[in-house]
Design a protein around this motif. Structure first.
Motif, PDB file in Angstrom:
ATOM      1  N   HIS A  59      11.217   7.363  -6.658  1.00  0.00           N
ATOM      2  CA  HIS A  59      10.774   7.915  -7.934  1.00  0.00           C
ATOM      3  C   HIS A  59      10.174   6.814  -8.821  1.00  0.00           C
ATOM      4  N   LEU A  60      10.784   5.635  -8.746  1.00  0.00           N
ATOM      5  CA  LEU A  60      10.269   4.497  -9.506  1.00  0.00           C
ATOM      6  C   LEU A  60       8.830   4.167  -9.087  1.00  0.00           C
ATOM      7  N   LEU A  61       8.570   4.181  -7.774  1.00  0.00           N
ATOM      8  CA  LEU A  61       7.208   3.921  -7.279  1.00  0.00           C
ATOM      9  C   LEU A  61       6.213   4.926  -7.858  1.00  0.00           C
ATOM     10  N   HIS A  62       6.615   6.198  -7.857  1.00  0.00           N
ATOM     11  CA  HIS A  62       5.727   7.232  -8.416  1.00  0.00           C
ATOM     12  C   HIS A  62       5.459   6.965  -9.890  1.00  0.00           C
ATOM     13  N   THR A  63       6.511   6.566 -10.590  1.00  0.00           N
ATOM     14  CA  THR A  63       6.355   6.302 -12.026  1.00  0.00           C
ATOM     15  C   THR A  63       5.393   5.136 -12.270  1.00  0.00           C
ATOM     16  N   ILE A  64       5.467   4.121 -11.409  1.00  0.00           N
ATOM     17  CA  ILE A  64       4.550   2.979 -11.549  1.00  0.00           C
ATOM     18  C   ILE A  64       3.106   3.473 -11.455  1.00  0.00           C
ATOM     19  N   ILE A  65       2.851   4.308 -10.448  1.00  0.00           N
ATOM     20  CA  ILE A  65       1.480   4.804 -10.257  1.00  0.00           C
ATOM     21  C   ILE A  65       1.043   5.675 -11.432  1.00  0.00           C
ATOM     22  N   GLU A  82       0.856  -1.172   0.000  1.00  0.00           N
ATOM     23  CA  GLU A  82       0.000   0.000   0.000  1.00  0.00           C
ATOM     24  C   GLU A  82       0.893   1.223   0.000  1.00  0.00           C
ATOM     25  N   TYR A  83       0.455   2.246  -0.717  1.00  0.00           N
ATOM     26  CA  TYR A  83       1.320   3.414  -0.841  1.00  0.00           C
ATOM     27  C   TYR A  83       0.473   4.648  -1.071  1.00  0.00           C
ATOM     28  N   GLU A  84       0.822   5.707  -0.345  1.00  0.00           N
ATOM     29  CA  GLU A  84       0.087   6.954  -0.517  1.00  0.00           C
ATOM     30  C   GLU A  84       0.859   7.857  -1.459  1.00  0.00           C
ATOM     31  N   TYR A  85       0.140   8.372  -2.449  1.00  0.00           N
ATOM     32  CA  TYR A  85       0.785   9.237  -3.426  1.00  0.00           C
ATOM     33  C   TYR A  85      -0.178  10.358  -3.781  1.00  0.00           C
ATOM     34  N   LYS A  86       0.276  11.580  -3.648  1.00  0.00           N
ATOM     35  CA  LYS A  86      -0.559  12.760  -3.919  1.00  0.00           C
ATOM     36  C   LYS A  86      -1.925  12.660  -3.243  1.00  0.00           C
ATOM     37  N   GLY A  87      -1.908  12.254  -1.971  1.00  0.00           N
ATOM     38  CA  GLY A  87      -3.137  12.244  -1.189  1.00  0.00           C
ATOM     39  C   GLY A  87      -4.075  11.078  -1.462  1.00  0.00           C
TER      40      GLY A  87
END
Ligand code: GDP
Ligand code: MG
Length: 597
Positions: A170-176, A62-67
């Protein structure tokens, strides 16, 4: 569903897939620092030791990204050619793939073959340059290689180090951002794609799946479409580091089911789970029955241990449905089993597991592929021959067909010549030669699978100084001029050493076999002739000269403990020996044919 991301990591072996997976689990707090053992996803001892991932597993983060809260399902894939069907099903369960390339090694055969699978399944590809911390990393050049391969922009290639963690956030953000969410229909009848299963001695077989359409609920009656079997869904849930039971696993998500299944063979990778009450009309595309490719006899070193060996193999099959076996007997070795494996690595793994987990001492006979024999009487009907000694008599034989593969070999331009020579010697047919970059060449060959079983990898590695990688897929069956080469030790034919060999290579291989056996069989009190024969015709001969002295003779009158040590050593050595007529033959001799140069 819009906040789910299903992705896999595809990479050539050792390019850092498991290490990167660990970092992802750590950053998403899926595992605590304390739980972090290196390479969490490889949980079988042997996998850890060999540094390879044998069975694929899935894990949810689970990961929180941009709220927003996201669910990220990472599906791990096995990294070896023997398990390519499992890789293809894991890939089919995803919408995105991280394509990991080692910044020092660049693109290799499995990078490409897995990439093709991912592209066939329309996955979003995120190129990742890994191990940028290495002093030997060559980021500019390898980025160029990736750009050439994918046709992407150099800026699209992420730079990370699974080891230090650099670039992983950064890789996690790119996945999302880049991997699309799954697109299933929650209202449609249930279709869940099985991509893996695991045997749990307490809970039975657990199947892992992705819900493609509909939902799967606890307590529901489900049907496995390929096998036609029905089960109650005793427990369903998602996969964190531990399993988390749920009332329902929804469309697009990845989960497990426990339903009282006792044997691994009932759960087939690629099968579709549907609901009994409201079944789907069709199964998800792409199901295939996995077939063993390589066969070998397994015999107990100690003939008394036959039943124990059977028990051990049965236990292994409970959690490895790709292993097959049936009883066979050999004039030389007595009673044993003919086992079918996905490939040579699989064979090695099974042999080692038998030794470690079951304490069995086994002799493995010369591996062979599965042939089709056609007799003169019935030239249209294929007889399956999984053991060279079952080949019908040559006089009544119309033809023999053997399996061919399509092999892809990637190497540096400097080694192309030698690699071609090797493949041609192995009866390969060059189909294509493709410059991936200025220095990297892909060669496509059609090759008889049997030739790959016999010392192909080792020679490929040595002629290319390690800069060649290899991948293959089964192609078809083709008629070949094969003859049975028999080996006689001390004038007795040893059926377990017989092999089917192409007529052009039979003399050469027969000769090398005799030479190798002369090296491997210890000298005894008498001369031992070693012969190779085709039918009644002897094609090669070597002699193991008799020992001159009793080995213990020089100990007489000497130090007792030294003598005892020597005897014990002989006894331990004997354990691995098998009596063939009057001759003691070490276990290693049965695999001699694989070590010919
Ligand atoms: P896999 O076969 O793709 O799963 O690769 P592993 O994760 O097992 O890694 C193979 C080897 O490379 C191991 O010895 C790792 O410690 C090493 N390795 C993995 N990632 C990195 C990295 O980013 N930097 C360095 N220097 N070594 C790495
Ligand atoms: Mg790994």
């Amino acid at each position: 569903m819009k906040n789910i991301r299903n992705f896999c990591i595809i990479a050539h072996i050792d390019h850092g897939k498991s290490t990167l997976a660990d970092r992802l689990l750590q950053i998403t707090n899926t595992i605590s620092e304390r739980e972090l053992q290196n390479q969490v996803l490889d949980d079988m001892d042997l996998e850890r030791e060999k540094g390879i991932t044998i069975k694929s597993h899935a894990i949810q983060m689970e990961y929180e990204y941009k709220g927003e809260n996201y669910i990220l399902n990472l599906i791990d894939t096995p990294g070896h050619v023997d398990f390519s069907y499992e890789v293809s099903r894991s890939i089919a369960a995803c919408e995105g793939a991280l394509l990991i390339v080692d910044a020092a090694q660049s693109i290799q055969a499995q990078t490409i073959s897995n990439l093709y699978l991912a592209l066939e399944n329309d996955l979003e590809i995120i190129p990742v340059l890994n191990k940028i911390d290495l002093p030997s990393a060559n980021p500019e050049e390898v980025t160029d290689d990736i750009v050439d391969l994918l046709g992407c922009d150099p800026e699209d290639v992420l730079r990370v180090s699974g080891k230090t963690g650099e670039g992983v956030e950064h890789l996690l953000h790119t996945i999302i951002e880049k991997v699309p969410p799954p697109t299933g229909d929650p209202e449609a009848p249930l279709q869940a794609l099985i991509f893996d299963s695991v045997y749990n001695p307490f809970r039975g077989v657990e199947a892992f799946y992705k819900v493609v359409n509909g939902e799967i609920k606890k307590g529901q009656e489900v049907k496995f479409m390929a096998t036609g079997k029905k089960y109650g869904a005793d427990e369903v849930g998602t996969l964190k580091l531990k399993q988390v039971a749920k009332k329902v696993v929804k469309t697009g998500d990845v989960g497990y089911i426990i339903s009282g299944i006792k044997e691994a063979v009932e759960v087939k990778v690629g099968d579709t789970i549907t609901s009994v009450e409201n079944p789907a009309k069709e199964a998800i595309d792409g199901f295939e029955e996995v077939k063993p490719m390589v066969f070998a006899g397994l015999y107990p070193v100690d003939t008394e241990e036959y039943e124990e060996l059977r028990y051990s193999i049965e236990k292994l099959i409970l959690n490895d449905a790709s292993l097959t076996f049936e009883p066979e007997s050999s004039a030389a070795l007595g009673f044993g089993f003919r086992c079918g494996f996905l490939g040579m690595l699989h064979l090695e793994i099974i042999q080692e597991r038998l030794e470690r987990e079951f304490n069995m001492n086994v002799i493995t006979t010369v591996p062979n592929v599965s042939y089709h024999a056609f007799t003169e009487k019935d030239p249209d009907k294929a007889m399956l021959v999984n053991n060279p000694s079952e080949l019908p008599d040559p006089s009544g034989l119309n033809r023999v067909e053997e399996p061919y593969i399509r092999a892809s070999i990637i190497t540096k331009a400097d080694f192309v010549g030698q690699v071609m020579t090797l493949c041609i010697e192995k009866r390969g047919i060059l189909k294509n030669q493709n410059y991936l970059t200025q220095h990297r060449v892909e060669l496509i060959f059609e090759l008889p699978l049997a030739e790959v079983v016999f010392d192909f990898y080792d020679r490929l590695k040595s002629i290319s100084k390690g800069y060649a990688s290899f991948d293959y897929a089964p192609l078809d069956m083709r008629a070949s001029k094969l003859v049975k080469v028999d080996i006689l030790i001390n004038a007795e034919p040893v059926d377990a050493l017989s092999a089917l060999i192409h007529v052009d290579n039979a003399y050469g291989i027969g000769k090398k076999m005799c030479e190798k056996l002369r090296e491997l069989i210890p000298r005894q009190q008498f001369d031992i002739p070693i012969q190779a024969a085709i039918g009644a015709k002897i094609i090669a001969r070597e002699t193991i000269k008799a020992l001159r002295k009793d080995v213990t003779a020089k100990c007489y009158g000497g130090d007792i403990s030294r003598k005892r040590k020597l005897l014990e050593k002989q006894k331990a050595g004997k354990k691995k020996m098998r009596q063939i007529g009057r001759v003691e033959v070490p276990q290693s001799a049965f695999l001699a044919v694989l070590k010919l140069n």
